[in-house]
Structures are given as structure tokens and as C-alpha cells.
Design an enzyme around this catalytic site. Structure first.
Site, PDB file in Angstrom:
ATOM      1  N   ASN A  76       0.842  -1.192   0.000  1.00  0.00           N
ATOM      2  CA  ASN A  76       0.000   0.000   0.000  1.00  0.00           C
ATOM      3  C   ASN A  76       0.883   1.251   0.000  1.00  0.00           C
ATOM      4  O   ASN A  76       1.966   1.229  -0.568  1.00  0.00           O
ATOM      5  CB  ASN A  76      -1.003  -0.026   1.160  1.00  0.00           C
ATOM      6  CG  ASN A  76      -2.336   0.604   0.779  1.00  0.00           C
ATOM      7  OD1 ASN A  76      -2.395   1.751   0.368  1.00  0.00           O
ATOM      8  ND2 ASN A  76      -3.400  -0.165   0.910  1.00  0.00           N
ATOM      9  N   ARG A  77       0.467   2.323   0.672  1.00  0.00           N
ATOM     10  CA  ARG A  77       1.093   3.627   0.444  1.00  0.00           C
ATOM     11  C   ARG A  77       1.726   4.226   1.690  1.00  0.00           C
ATOM     12  O   ARG A  77       1.252   4.016   2.805  1.00  0.00           O
ATOM     13  CB  ARG A  77       0.050   4.602  -0.117  1.00  0.00           C
ATOM     14  CG  ARG A  77      -0.429   4.201  -1.509  1.00  0.00           C
ATOM     15  CD  ARG A  77      -1.675   4.960  -1.923  1.00  0.00           C
ATOM     16  NE  ARG A  77      -2.031   4.643  -3.298  1.00  0.00           N
ATOM     17  CZ  ARG A  77      -2.807   3.598  -3.652  1.00  0.00           C
ATOM     18  NH1 ARG A  77      -3.309   2.792  -2.715  1.00  0.00           N
ATOM     19  NH2 ARG A  77      -3.076   3.359  -4.920  1.00  0.00           N
ATOM     20  N   HIS A 103       3.586   0.226  -2.624  1.00  0.00           N
ATOM     21  CA  HIS A 103       4.044  -1.172  -2.616  1.00  0.00           C
ATOM     22  C   HIS A 103       5.562  -1.299  -2.566  1.00  0.00           C
ATOM     23  O   HIS A 103       6.159  -2.131  -3.254  1.00  0.00           O
ATOM     24  CB  HIS A 103       3.484  -1.916  -3.821  1.00  0.00           C
ATOM     25  CG  HIS A 103       1.987  -2.026  -3.827  1.00  0.00           C
ATOM     26  ND1 HIS A 103       1.237  -2.166  -2.685  1.00  0.00           N
ATOM     27  CD2 HIS A 103       1.093  -2.018  -4.856  1.00  0.00           C
ATOM     28  CE1 HIS A 103      -0.050  -2.239  -2.995  1.00  0.00           C
ATOM     29  NE2 HIS A 103      -0.164  -2.140  -4.293  1.00  0.00           N
ATOM     30  N   HIS A 174      -1.114  -9.710  -3.679  1.00  0.00           N
ATOM     31  CA  HIS A 174      -1.918  -8.792  -4.480  1.00  0.00           C
ATOM     32  C   HIS A 174      -2.635  -9.556  -5.606  1.00  0.00           C
ATOM     33  O   HIS A 174      -2.565  -9.168  -6.773  1.00  0.00           O
ATOM     34  CB  HIS A 174      -1.034  -7.691  -5.057  1.00  0.00           C
ATOM     35  CG  HIS A 174      -1.751  -6.430  -5.426  1.00  0.00           C
ATOM     36  ND1 HIS A 174      -2.777  -6.388  -6.350  1.00  0.00           N
ATOM     37  CD2 HIS A 174      -1.594  -5.158  -4.990  1.00  0.00           C
ATOM     38  CE1 HIS A 174      -3.203  -5.150  -6.484  1.00  0.00           C
ATOM     39  NE2 HIS A 174      -2.500  -4.382  -5.651  1.00  0.00           N
ATOM     40  N   GLY A 175      -3.337 -10.624  -5.241  1.00  0.00           N
ATOM     41  CA  GLY A 175      -4.085 -11.373  -6.244  1.00  0.00           C
ATOM     42  C   GLY A 175      -5.416 -10.725  -6.571  1.00  0.00           C
ATOM     43  O   GLY A 175      -6.062 -10.136  -5.705  1.00  0.00           O
ATOM     44  N   TYR A 176      -5.808 -10.817  -7.841  1.00  0.00           N
ATOM     45  CA  TYR A 176      -7.128 -10.379  -8.287  1.00  0.00           C
ATOM     46  C   TYR A 176      -7.975 -11.630  -8.527  1.00  0.00           C
ATOM     47  O   TYR A 176      -7.631 -12.476  -9.351  1.00  0.00           O
ATOM     48  CB  TYR A 176      -7.043  -9.589  -9.590  1.00  0.00           C
ATOM     49  CG  TYR A 176      -6.448  -8.205  -9.464  1.00  0.00           C
ATOM     50  CD1 TYR A 176      -7.268  -7.086  -9.382  1.00  0.00           C
ATOM     51  CD2 TYR A 176      -5.070  -8.012  -9.461  1.00  0.00           C
ATOM     52  CE1 TYR A 176      -6.730  -5.804  -9.293  1.00  0.00           C
ATOM     53  CE2 TYR A 176      -4.522  -6.741  -9.377  1.00  0.00           C
ATOM     54  CZ  TYR A 176      -5.363  -5.646  -9.294  1.00  0.00           C
ATOM     55  OH  TYR A 176      -4.828  -4.383  -9.200  1.00  0.00           O
ATOM     56  N   ASP A 233     -11.401   1.135  -3.280  1.00  0.00           N
ATOM     57  CA  ASP A 233      -9.961   0.929  -3.192  1.00  0.00           C
ATOM     58  C   ASP A 233      -9.548   1.413  -1.816  1.00  0.00           C
ATOM     59  O   ASP A 233      -8.863   2.432  -1.669  1.00  0.00           O
ATOM     60  CB  ASP A 233      -9.229   1.685  -4.301  1.00  0.00           C
ATOM     61  CG  ASP A 233      -7.749   1.301  -4.381  1.00  0.00           C
ATOM     62  OD1 ASP A 233      -7.330   0.380  -3.652  1.00  0.00           O
ATOM     63  OD2 ASP A 233      -7.013   1.922  -5.176  1.00  0.00           O
ATOM     64  N   GLN A 267      -7.142  -4.542   2.218  1.00  0.00           N
ATOM     65  CA  GLN A 267      -7.385  -3.609   1.120  1.00  0.00           C
ATOM     66  C   GLN A 267      -8.224  -4.318   0.068  1.00  0.00           C
ATOM     67  O   GLN A 267      -7.852  -5.385  -0.427  1.00  0.00           O
ATOM     68  CB  GLN A 267      -6.073  -3.139   0.490  1.00  0.00           C
ATOM     69  CG  GLN A 267      -6.236  -2.039  -0.555  1.00  0.00           C
ATOM     70  CD  GLN A 267      -6.371  -0.659   0.053  1.00  0.00           C
ATOM     71  OE1 GLN A 267      -6.208  -0.484   1.254  1.00  0.00           O
ATOM     72  NE2 GLN A 267      -6.645   0.343  -0.774  1.00  0.00           N
ATOM     73  N   GLU A 294      -6.249  -7.834  -0.398  1.00  0.00           N
ATOM     74  CA  GLU A 294      -4.891  -7.756   0.124  1.00  0.00           C
ATOM     75  C   GLU A 294      -4.905  -7.635   1.650  1.00  0.00           C
ATOM     76  O   GLU A 294      -5.154  -6.561   2.184  1.00  0.00           O
ATOM     77  CB  GLU A 294      -4.170  -6.551  -0.483  1.00  0.00           C
ATOM     78  CG  GLU A 294      -4.219  -6.475  -1.999  1.00  0.00           C
ATOM     79  CD  GLU A 294      -4.042  -5.054  -2.492  1.00  0.00           C
ATOM     80  OE1 GLU A 294      -3.006  -4.438  -2.166  1.00  0.00           O
ATOM     81  OE2 GLU A 294      -4.945  -4.549  -3.191  1.00  0.00           O
TER      82      GLU A 294
END
Length: 329
Positions: A76-77, A103, A174-176, A233, A267, A294
Site C-alpha cells: 500500500n502507500r 508497494h 496482491h491477487g485479483y 480501493d 485492502q 490484500e
């Protein structure tokens, strides 16, 4: 002279990243050491992938850099690419619009070629050393991740790390996920065990008043409801502690996904900004093609003393467990 054609398992610089194939519990997995990423995940008797991915490595060097990867050293940030730790100021790689560190920076763990330490039919262990000063972060960080298929439709991921100096440490898978093989996930039903979430500013940094109650907002998924296309998000501040079930995703085809984790945050990103790209089985991914789930520490935690601590110190071991459990109704 004939141009060399890049191979599906070769990075642009010529390094090989041979895939690891695992199977167990009714699942089959293709894992790439580039980014320690899940390239493909299948379930016996289901005619489509369960994740967004690619058969080739080239997209992962570009638009799909985070798809399926293990991101860090701080997922993340981090606001303004800066934080203060034990009285010392640190500047980190501002790889998102020149405003934030996303990330772990442009050369974070998603962009690294991990070492395969061990492999069996249903499990693989990968390791990575991130040197002191890498992307501006202090401390040499040794990371290990184990992907396994232990049974009953479960993909289990366990991440550990140690350091020789205090450093932010927060990794995330970070899987979709896409359960029904359709063009978007907006009609899939979502439940999240979280009473609070983190509202964010235009940079996707938590606001000073965060966290906030989900009650009365579009972020209230305590009762199952369709994801919709309003745009998500955000980090959900998960209820409870220890290893517990925090999320359930269901599709009309009867497939479901439960998520269990020991992390304080989750997330959820609905891929609304996904640029059209060609993926597995020739599928074309566009906006809302998958749902990123996530498990993580809270974003910008190094700058927020009121958030759960995300600093790893010498003598400690960072531990992160998450299980993605698939079933058919």
C-alpha cells in the site's frame, strides 16, 4: 541479424523465471519466482481461472506489475514518500505520481526475482534479501514466503521476515480474484467483517480522522450484498485478532471464496481502473475484471502512531498468514 524473441518464462534482461507448478486439495497453481506471484490458479471441475493473470512474464514488467505478486517491503502507500523512525528521517521512492511510495517503490518485491528455496508437489518456499537502503528503507530485510495447497480448496500463504535494523515491514498478496469467469465482478456478493474503514484523500492516503465507521456508508459489507460499481480501493479495519475468517465472496455460479488472516487490515480494490489487457486463456481484462483482496497492515502506518504498529525490529520476526478457501455450492 534475426531479433531474439523473448520467451514466456524469460525477463527482458534475459534472466529465466521458470514457473513452479503445485497441486493439491482440488486446486492447481502456477507460481512465478518473479515477484513471488501467482500466475494462474484453477479448481478441478471449473472451466476458467480463479484469478487474473498471464501466461507470459512480459505484462508483469508493465501494466500487470502487481497482479498476483507479493508486494512490499511496505504494501500500500506511504504519504509523501517519507517517515520518521526512532528520530531519523527517511525518504523512500515516490513511484506513484511523485507523491507517494506504493508497494515498496518501483523496485519493490513485486519487481524482484525471488530464489526458490524448496519445492514439493503442493508447496513452494521462496526467499528474497532486500538490502539496507533499498528504495530508501533502512535495514537489510530477509523475507521468506511459502505458498501451499494443503487441501479442501485452500491456497495458504505464509510470509516471514527478519531485519538487522528497525524498518517498516508489511507484505501483501496482491491477487485479483474472479469467481465466475465473466467480464466483471460487480454482481458478485461480498461480506466483510469490519465495522470501520479508512477514508482517503485524492492521493489514497488515510485522512486525519480515519478510521471511520462503515455504518451508513457504501463501505458497509457486514451483511452480504453485491460489490457494485461505485468504486472501492480502501482498507477495511478488520474485527477481531489472530487467525480468523474475515471475508466471503460468492458468485451466481455457486463458487465461493472465504478469506482467513491474522492481519489487522484488508485492502479491497475492484480494479475499476484496469486498462484493457490480454490475460489467461485469451481473456480480455477491463475495468472491474477482478477483485483484489490484500490482507495487510494499515496504509501509511509508519506516519500514524494511532494505527497498528508496522515496524519490525532486530530480534523480532514478522509473520503474516492468509488462506483463500474456495468451494462450490
Amino acid at each position: 541479424m534475426t531479433a531474439t524473441i523473448p520467451q514466456p518464462e524469460t525477463l527482458p534482461d534475459g534472466r529465466a523465471a521458470l514457473p513452479i507448478r503445485l497441486s493439491g486439495g482440488g486446486l492447481s497453481l502456477r507460481l512465478s519466482p518473479f515477484g513471488a506471484r501467482v500466475q494462474d490458479l484453477r479448481m478441478d471441475g471449473v472451466d476458467h481461472p480463479l484469478v487474473l493473470g498471464s501466461d507470459h512474464l512480459a505484462p508483469y514488467v508493465g501494466d500487470m506489475i502487481y497482479h498476483g505478486a507479493l508486494v512490499g517491503r511496505f504494501a500500500n502507500r506511504i504519504a509523501d514518500g517519507r517517515f520518521t523512525l526512532d528520530g531519523r528521517n527517511h525518504l523512500t521512492d515516490r513511484n506513484e505520481g511523485g507523491a507517494t511510495t506504493l508497494h515498496g517503490g518501483s523496485e519493490g518485491s513485486a519487481a524482484q526475482l525471488w530464489t526458490v528455496e524448496a519445492q514439493s508437489e503442493s508447496s513452494a518456499t521462496l526467499t528474497l534479501r532486500m538490502p539496507d537502503g533499498h528504495m530508501g528503507f533502512p535495514g537489510t530485510l530477509d523475507v521468506r514466503v511459502v505458498h501451499s495447497l494443503p487441501g479442501d480448496g485452500t491456497l495458504a500463504i505464509e510470509i516471514t521476515a527478519t531485519t538487522d535494523a528497525p524498518t517498516p515491514c508489511n507484505f501483501a498478496h496482491h491477487g485479483y480474484f474472479a469467481l465466475d469467469g465473466g467480464d466483471d465482478v460487480t454482481t458478485q456478493t461480498l461480506r466483510i467483517d469490519a465495522d470501520r474503514y479508512l477514508p482517503v484523500d485524492a492521493r489514497m492516503i488515510p485522512l486525519p480522522e480515519a478510521p471511520a465507521p462503515v455504518d451508513g456508508t457504501r463501505f458497509d459489507f457486514r451483511t452480504p450484498r453485491p460489490i457494485g460499481d461505485a468504486g472501492i480501493d480502501h482498507n477495511f479495519c478488520l474485527n477481531g485478532s489472530g487467525m480468523r475468517r474475515v471475508l466471503r465472496l460468492e458468485a451466481v455460479n455457486g463458487l465461493s471464496l472465504d478469506v482467513e488472516t491474522d492481519q489487522p487490515g484488508l485492502q479491497v480494490y475492484d480494479a475499476r481502473n484496469q486498462e484493457p489487457i490480454l490475460g489467461l486463456d485469451g481473456r480480455r481484462y477491463g475495468p472491474f475484471a477482478g477483485l483484489a483482496l490484500e490482507t495487510q497492515a494499515w496504509p501509511d502506518a509508519p506516519n500514524r502512531a494511532d494505527f497498528p504498529d508496522a515496524i519490525l525490529r532486530p530480534g523480532e520476526t514478522y509473520r503474516h498468514r492468509v488462506s483463500y478457501i474456495f468451494a462450490r455450492g
